[in-house]
Enzyme design. Structure first.
Site, PDB file in Angstrom:
ATOM      1  N   PRO A 110       0.842  -1.196   0.000  1.00 43.11           N
ATOM      2  CA  PRO A 110       0.000   0.000   0.000  1.00 43.11           C
ATOM      3  C   PRO A 110       0.877   1.246   0.000  1.00 43.11           C
ATOM      4  O   PRO A 110       1.938   1.261   0.632  1.00 43.11           O
ATOM      5  CB  PRO A 110      -0.795  -0.100   1.309  1.00 43.11           C
ATOM      6  CG  PRO A 110      -0.322  -1.286   2.035  1.00 43.11           C
ATOM      7  CD  PRO A 110       0.716  -1.992   1.227  1.00 43.11           C
ATOM      8  N   ALA A 113       2.419   3.573   3.424  1.00 45.35           N
ATOM      9  CA  ALA A 113       2.141   2.705   4.564  1.00 45.35           C
ATOM     10  C   ALA A 113       3.249   2.733   5.607  1.00 45.35           C
ATOM     11  O   ALA A 113       3.145   2.105   6.638  1.00 45.35           O
ATOM     12  CB  ALA A 113       1.944   1.272   4.079  1.00 45.35           C
ATOM     13  N   GLY A 114       4.331   3.443   5.333  1.00 43.25           N
ATOM     14  CA  GLY A 114       5.465   3.378   6.257  1.00 43.25           C
ATOM     15  C   GLY A 114       6.297   2.138   5.973  1.00 43.25           C
ATOM     16  O   GLY A 114       7.113   1.708   6.786  1.00 43.25           O
ATOM     17  N   LEU A 115       6.090   1.531   4.804  1.00 40.64           N
ATOM     18  CA  LEU A 115       6.874   0.337   4.445  1.00 40.64           C
ATOM     19  C   LEU A 115       7.995   0.703   3.471  1.00 40.64           C
ATOM     20  O   LEU A 115       8.581  -0.167   2.835  1.00 40.64           O
ATOM     21  CB  LEU A 115       5.951  -0.727   3.827  1.00 40.64           C
ATOM     22  CG  LEU A 115       4.877  -1.279   4.771  1.00 40.64           C
ATOM     23  CD1 LEU A 115       3.943  -2.228   4.050  1.00 40.64           C
ATOM     24  CD2 LEU A 115       5.513  -1.983   5.970  1.00 40.64           C
ATOM     25  N   GLY A 116       8.274   1.975   3.351  1.00 44.83           N
ATOM     26  CA  GLY A 116       9.406   2.402   2.520  1.00 44.83           C
ATOM     27  C   GLY A 116       9.111   2.342   1.023  1.00 44.83           C
ATOM     28  O   GLY A 116      10.017   2.115   0.223  1.00 44.83           O
ATOM     29  N   SER A 118       8.388   4.773  -1.030  1.00 41.00           N
ATOM     30  CA  SER A 118       9.053   5.828  -1.809  1.00 41.00           C
ATOM     31  C   SER A 118      10.527   5.491  -2.015  1.00 41.00           C
ATOM     32  O   SER A 118      11.086   5.743  -3.084  1.00 41.00           O
ATOM     33  CB  SER A 118       8.883   7.193  -1.147  1.00 41.00           C
ATOM     34  OG  SER A 118       9.466   7.194   0.122  1.00 41.00           O
ATOM     35  N   ALA A 119      11.152   4.870  -1.013  1.00 41.15           N
ATOM     36  CA  ALA A 119      12.557   4.456  -1.180  1.00 41.15           C
ATOM     37  C   ALA A 119      12.662   3.368  -2.241  1.00 41.15           C
ATOM     38  O   ALA A 119      13.531   3.410  -3.116  1.00 41.15           O
ATOM     39  CB  ALA A 119      13.119   3.941   0.144  1.00 41.15           C
ATOM     40  N   ALA A 120      11.735   2.393  -2.186  1.00 43.61           N
ATOM     41  CA  ALA A 120      11.777   1.291  -3.161  1.00 43.61           C
ATOM     42  C   ALA A 120      11.539   1.815  -4.573  1.00 43.61           C
ATOM     43  O   ALA A 120      12.189   1.378  -5.529  1.00 43.61           O
ATOM     44  CB  ALA A 120      10.740   0.222  -2.787  1.00 43.61           C
ATOM     45  N   ASP A 161      15.960   3.803   4.751  1.00 41.59           N
ATOM     46  CA  ASP A 161      15.027   3.129   3.832  1.00 41.59           C
ATOM     47  C   ASP A 161      15.697   2.804   2.504  1.00 41.59           C
ATOM     48  O   ASP A 161      15.514   1.721   1.938  1.00 41.59           O
ATOM     49  CB  ASP A 161      13.809   4.023   3.550  1.00 41.59           C
ATOM     50  CG  ASP A 161      12.887   4.130   4.748  1.00 41.59           C
ATOM     51  OD1 ASP A 161      13.307   3.766   5.848  1.00 41.59           O
ATOM     52  OD2 ASP A 161      11.742   4.584   4.562  1.00 41.59           O
TER      53      ASP A 161
END
Ligand code: PMV
Length: 337
Positions: A110, A113-116, A118-120, A161
């Site tokens: 999602p 979500a704070g799962l990075g 944007s970094a990925a 991240d």
């Protein structure tokens, strides 16, 4: 030439926010990835389609001075596009080469979500675009360009991240405000992580600024909290290496309390964090920037299902995940396209 590169999202086991102030963190890649397909064009346009990152389609056309002329009004899709655009700009400046490209981005996480994510997105875009231009960037260069992308877009960002998304694994990261180093952790004991996600109202940038403003207004109170987070990360590293999950879980709970004190949790996140503990997790905490977004629970395999159910009952989205997989990788390289 068409290249598909992918990069993973991440969870922060310990140490987010404090890492921005030079404290260590323990962070792991997850098995949810962002895929970037990059096909070079014969003109100077960059087209971006990222349907599940809320980007229906956008064309960026560059003039001869390298300035972008936007062809569509992208309103609320600005966020994902800005990372992709900056990643392309920094990569072409670093390689001293620019070509137009069609970029298609797909994510199985999602957004926000704070799962990075944007970094990925940044890492996979840099890898795919540089490879399509015929360059072999090493992982350190990819990580650095992606970190600069995040810094330019967010104003302030640690290398956490972007490095975990580049290198993958479960790592202990140290950062002195300028340089960073990562040290893979070898954990022999079996454990499971369950992620719970609730809608996030705030961007990473806003949460980082909130902590900064707390620190400026109450330095005597907030600095010790940041120091304590740094200390517990070092204890957690030892606990994980020893395989002491009870203690590692307790340290997660303490980390969550300290993050709450920094003002970055929310009622919805706290509800999931406490429910996971009530259903037998060794420990649980928010993961990422907070203000909604993700929490994680450290548990054993027998309790995974009950924690997933608890998260669902509280209207969170449970995401089971394996952690510690590959960082950035090439899925396909087709020289004939
Ligand atoms: O929102 P996320 O998951 O990308 O988390 C950002 C992590 C912070 O420590 C809050 C900020 C940073 O740059 O390290």
């Amino acid at each position: 030439m068409e290249v598909v590169a992918s990069a993973p999202g991440k969870i922060t086991l310990y140490g987010e926010h404090a890492v921005v102030y030079g404290k260590p963190a323990i962070v792991a890649s997850i098995d949810k990835r962002v895929y970037v397909r990059c096909r070079l064009r014969s003109d100077k346009s960059i087209t971006i389609r990222a349907l599940n990152l809320q980007v229906p389609g956008i064309i960026l056309t560059y003039n001869k001075d390298g300035e972008v002329i936007l062809k569509t009004d992208y309103g609320r899709v600005l966020s994902a596009v800005s990372y992709i655009r900056e990643a392309i700009n920094l990569t072409s400046r670093y390689l001293n080469e620019f070509k137009g490209a069609d970029l298609t981005i797909e994510s199985n996480m999602p957004v926000g979500a704070g799962l990075g994510t944007s970094a990925a997105v940044s890492v996979a875009t840099i890898a795919a675009y540089s490879k399509a231009l015929g360059h072999d960037l090493d992982l350190h260069n990819i990580a650095k360009l992606a970190w600069n992308t995040e810094k330019n877009i967010q104003g302030i960002a640690s290398p956490m991240d972007t490095s975990i998304s580049t290198f993958g694994g479960i790592v202990y990261l140290t950062y002195d405000g300028v340089n960073f180093s990562i040290d893979p952790l070898h954990i022999d004991v079996e454990f499971n992580i369950v992620i719970g996600y609730v809608k996030r109202q705030y961007k990473t940038k806003e949460m980082v600024e909130k902590v900064k403003s707390y620190l400026q207004r109450h330095p005597d109170l907030v600095k010790p909290i940041i120091d304590l987070i740094g200390d517990l990360v070092n204890d957690a590293k030892k606990a994980l290496i020893k395989g002491d999950l009870e203690y590692a879980g307790e340290l997660m709970n303490i980390n969550h309390g300290l993050l709450d004190a920094l003002g970055v949790s929310s009622k919805e996140l706290n509800d999931l964090v406490y429910a996971a503990r009530a259903f037998g997790a060794y420990g649980s905490k928010l993961s990422g920037a907070g203000g909604g977004g993700s929490m994680i629970a450290l548990t054993d395999s027998e309790r995974v299902q009950q924690i997933i159910t608890a998260i669902r009952i509280l209207n969170g989205l449970p995401i089971g995940t394996e952690i510690g997989g590959d960082g950035v990788r090439y899925e396909s390289i087709d020289k004939n396209k």
